[in-house]
Design a protein around this motif. Structure first.
Motif, PDB file in Angstrom:
ATOM      1  N   UNK A  53     -62.984 -10.372 -24.111  1.00 53.94           N
ATOM      2  CA  UNK A  53     -63.366  -9.188 -23.331  1.00 53.94           C
ATOM      3  C   UNK A  53     -63.437  -7.949 -24.217  1.00 53.94           C
ATOM      4  N   UNK A  54     -62.472  -7.789 -25.112  1.00 58.09           N
ATOM      5  CA  UNK A  54     -62.463  -6.631 -26.000  1.00 58.09           C
ATOM      6  C   UNK A  54     -63.663  -6.652 -26.940  1.00 58.09           C
ATOM      7  N   UNK A  55     -63.980  -7.819 -27.486  1.00 59.06           N
ATOM      8  CA  UNK A  55     -65.141  -7.922 -28.378  1.00 59.06           C
ATOM      9  C   UNK A  55     -66.435  -7.639 -27.627  1.00 59.06           C
ATOM     10  N   UNK A  56     -66.547  -8.124 -26.405  1.00 60.34           N
ATOM     11  CA  UNK A  56     -67.743  -7.882 -25.604  1.00 60.34           C
ATOM     12  C   UNK A  56     -67.908  -6.391 -25.307  1.00 60.34           C
ATOM     13  N   UNK A  57     -66.807  -5.710 -24.994  1.00 60.89           N
ATOM     14  CA  UNK A  57     -66.882  -4.264 -24.742  1.00 60.89           C
ATOM     15  C   UNK A  57     -67.300  -3.502 -25.999  1.00 60.89           C
ATOM     16  N   UNK A  58     -66.763  -3.886 -27.154  1.00 59.82           N
ATOM     17  CA  UNK A  58     -67.151  -3.231 -28.405  1.00 59.82           C
ATOM     18  C   UNK A  58     -68.625  -3.448 -28.707  1.00 59.82           C
ATOM     19  N   UNK A  59     -69.086  -4.674 -28.548  1.00 62.46           N
ATOM     20  CA  UNK A  59     -70.495  -4.960 -28.840  1.00 62.46           C
ATOM     21  C   UNK A  59     -71.415  -4.240 -27.857  1.00 62.46           C
ATOM     22  N   UNK A  60     -70.989  -4.107 -26.611  1.00 60.02           N
ATOM     23  CA  UNK A  60     -71.797  -3.405 -25.616  1.00 60.02           C
ATOM     24  C   UNK A  60     -71.908  -1.922 -25.979  1.00 60.02           C
ATOM     25  N   UNK A  61     -70.821  -1.314 -26.425  1.00 56.32           N
ATOM     26  CA  UNK A  61     -70.852   0.094 -26.823  1.00 56.32           C
ATOM     27  C   UNK A  61     -71.747   0.320 -28.021  1.00 56.32           C
ATOM     28  N   UNK A  62     -71.733  -0.605 -28.936  1.00 57.41           N
ATOM     29  CA  UNK A  62     -72.563  -0.474 -30.141  1.00 57.41           C
ATOM     30  C   UNK A  62     -73.997  -0.890 -29.875  1.00 57.41           C
ATOM     31  N   UNK A  63     -74.241  -1.594 -28.779  1.00 62.43           N
ATOM     32  CA  UNK A  63     -75.591  -2.032 -28.469  1.00 62.43           C
ATOM     33  C   UNK A  63     -76.024  -3.253 -29.249  1.00 62.43           C
ATOM     34  N   UNK A  64     -75.054  -4.051 -29.671  1.00 63.30           N
ATOM     35  CA  UNK A  64     -75.396  -5.246 -30.460  1.00 63.30           C
ATOM     36  C   UNK A  64     -75.089  -6.525 -29.713  1.00 63.30           C
TER      37      UNK A  64
END
Length: 123
Positions: free
Chosen positions: A106-117
């Motif tokens: 979940x944390x990795x998905x949130x980070x990737x969503x914020x970065x747009x990757x």
């Protein structure tokens, strides 16, 4: 050879009333009471010519180490100290491996969503 009185070299012998009324025991003073959460009273003295806003609202009480305020009815609250935890208590709080994996995903998905990757292949 000169013999003198009991004066120590460099002392202010015969200084007289040169401003002593503004310093030391002769100065006009006001006394302010401070109370901590346990009801301990501490009295501090300040020069009478000090403005009220220059007198601190809180101090550290020397008898308890807690903060003390000028308002007797509402003294500062005692600090809440968390109890000491042993290593075993921390081990018991740990999550299972499955929960840890879900949290990491979940944390990795949130980070990737914020970065747009976020790629479509990732869950």
């Amino acid at each position: 050879m000169a013999s003198g009185g009991s004066a120590i070299r460099g002392s202010r012998v015969g200084a007289g009333p040169m401003g002593e009324q503004d310093r030391g025991f002769h100065a006009e003073r006001i006394q302010v009471s401070y109370w901590d959460a346990r009801g301990n009273e501490t009295v501090r003295s300040f020069a009478a010519n000090v403005a009220d806003e220059d007198i601190p609202e809180t101090i550290d009480c020397p008898s308890s180490g807690l903060p003390a305020g000028r308002d007797k009815e509402n003294p500062p609250s005692a600090e809440k100290v968390a109890p000491y935890k042993t290593h075993l208590a921390y081990v018991k709080e740990r999550r299972s491996d499955d929960e840890a994996t879900e949290l990491l995903d979940e944390a990795l998905l949130q980070l990737r969503t914020r970065r747009g990757t976020v790629s479509p292949s990732l869950p």
